[in-house]
Design a protein around this motif. Structure first.
Motif, mmCIF file in Angstrom:
data_model
loop_
_atom_site.group_PDB
_atom_site.id
_atom_site.type_symbol
_atom_site.label_atom_id
_atom_site.label_comp_id
_atom_site.label_asym_id
_atom_site.label_seq_id
_atom_site.Cartn_x
_atom_site.Cartn_y
_atom_site.Cartn_z
ATOM 1 N N ILE A 81 -8.863 4.800 -2.490
ATOM 2 C CA ILE A 81 -8.309 4.918 -1.151
ATOM 3 C C ILE A 81 -9.276 4.259 -0.170
ATOM 4 O O ILE A 81 -10.503 4.399 -0.282
ATOM 5 N N LYS A 82 -8.720 3.507 0.779
ATOM 6 C CA LYS A 82 -9.531 2.835 1.779
ATOM 7 C C LYS A 82 -8.780 2.825 3.097
ATOM 8 O O LYS A 82 -7.610 2.428 3.151
ATOM 9 N N ASP A 83 -9.462 3.283 4.136
ATOM 10 C CA ASP A 83 -8.864 3.358 5.475
ATOM 11 C C ASP A 83 -7.563 4.171 5.472
ATOM 12 O O ASP A 83 -6.587 3.857 6.147
ATOM 13 N N GLY A 84 -7.547 5.192 4.633
ATOM 14 C CA GLY A 84 -6.407 6.105 4.618
ATOM 15 C C GLY A 84 -5.227 5.665 3.787
ATOM 16 O O GLY A 84 -4.203 6.357 3.744
ATOM 17 N N VAL A 85 -5.318 4.500 3.129
ATOM 18 C CA VAL A 85 -4.203 4.017 2.304
ATOM 19 C C VAL A 85 -4.739 3.597 0.933
ATOM 20 O O VAL A 85 -5.931 3.338 0.763
ATOM 21 N N LYS A 112 0.711 5.507 1.313
ATOM 22 C CA LYS A 112 -0.002 6.501 2.099
ATOM 23 C C LYS A 112 0.130 7.865 1.428
ATOM 24 O O LYS A 112 1.201 8.245 0.972
ATOM 25 N N THR A 114 0.852 -1.184 0.000
ATOM 26 C CA THR A 114 0.000 0.000 0.000
ATOM 27 C C THR A 114 0.892 1.240 0.000
ATOM 28 O O THR A 114 2.089 1.170 0.291
ATOM 29 N N GLN A 130 -0.425 12.133 1.550
ATOM 30 C CA GLN A 130 -0.362 13.229 2.508
ATOM 31 C C GLN A 130 -1.711 13.908 2.691
ATOM 32 O O GLN A 130 -1.993 14.467 3.756
ATOM 33 N N LYS A 131 -2.556 13.865 1.654
ATOM 34 C CA LYS A 131 -3.852 14.536 1.722
ATOM 35 C C LYS A 131 -4.967 13.559 1.377
ATOM 36 O O LYS A 131 -4.719 12.471 0.858
ATOM 37 N N THR A 132 -6.183 13.984 1.668
ATOM 38 C CA THR A 132 -7.339 13.128 1.406
ATOM 39 C C THR A 132 -7.860 13.371 0.001
ATOM 40 O O THR A 132 -8.293 14.485 -0.326
#
Length: 264
Positions: free
Chosen positions: A128-132, A105, A103, A107-109
């Motif tokens: 994106i799922k669960d922030g990753v 990560k 996965t 920096q932004k949504t």
């Protein structure tokens, strides 16, 4: 007889929107110009078809301003809208490293899907799922650096570009200074005023590396009433009455108290 002077500065420029009184100013102009043209037709007659008279009509004045700084107000003038605070989506680009769980990560949504691009130039769309963001099998391995491109929501100033809206009417004023050629000191303030101008909707915006973008705006001067008056040149001599007074510094500053005219 009126005084002869020297003008070697540009002008401060002021606009006032006629619909709501909104004022825009530019103290960083590189160029503030006006250009007048008229239609002339010779009236001829007699033996030899002599020129007997000159028919003159259609006095037209154009104004142009070139500014050192970019201002969103200039864009608003060309589009016939006001600057508003709005939310909108923009692209974000970042380099990400693949973790041990395949996965990455961010920096932004992101808003919507994320585009991942590997070193070979291949690209995939991922969610994106669960922030990753999960990296597909065989696309990249642990430790690889990928390029992620996605949209994020931001809030800022916006100028709407709408094909149904055009530039509004403004008042326009140039303010420059005149120098006395005999003494070299400021003699007067010169104002060039037009009561009604229409910004041209045509403009060019070129963004080039190493070159500053200097906006250029053009205006057509229009008749403000049925009497034909469209503006004026106005000179205000620099006198004690017309020159702003600067308060002297406090006694404990040790600063020079003698006034010096620098022409501003």
């Amino acid at each position: 007889m009126t005084k002869k002077t020297v003008i070697h500065d540009t002008a401060d420029v002021y606009w006032k929107r006629k619909s709501d009184g909104h004022v825009i100013s530019a103290a960083e102009a590189q160029l503030a110009s006006i250009s007048q043209s008229i239609s002339e037709e010779e009236l001829k007659g007699g033996i030899g078809n002599k020129t007997l008279y000159l028919l003159r009509s259609d006095k037209s004045i154009d104004a142009k301003v070139k500014n050192a700084f970019f201002d969103m107000e200039f864009m608003a003038m060309t589009q016939g809208v006001a600057i508003e605070e709005n939310k909108f989506n923009v692209f974000e680009r970042e380099d990400v490293t693949v973790d041990t769980d395949k996965t990455v990560k961010l920096q932004k949504t992101p808003v919507g899907t994320v585009s991942l691009k590997n070193s070979k130039g291949a690209a995939v769309q991922a969610e994106i799922k669960d922030g990753v963001v999960a990296v597909p099998e065989d696309f990249a391995k642990e430790g690889d650096v990928l390029t992620a491109v996605y949209k994020v929501e931001v809030t800022g100033e916006t100028v709407e570009i709408n094909t149904n809206k055009f530039s509004e009417m403004y008042e326009l004023e140039y303010h420059t200074i005149e120098y006395d050629p005999d003494t070299g000191v400021v003699y007067s303030d010169l104002y060039i005023q037009f009561d009604k101008v229409a910004p041209s909707g045509e403009f060019e915006m070129s963004l080039e590396n190493g070159s500053a973008y200097t906006p250029e705006l053009s205006f057509k001067v229009l008749a403000a009433d049925s009497k034909g008056k469209i503006g004026r040149f106005a000179r205000v001599p620099r006198t004690e009455t017309n020159t702003p007074v600067t308060p002297p510094p406090s006694p404990d500053t040790g600063t020079q108290t003698k006034a010096v005219d620098i022409g501003d």
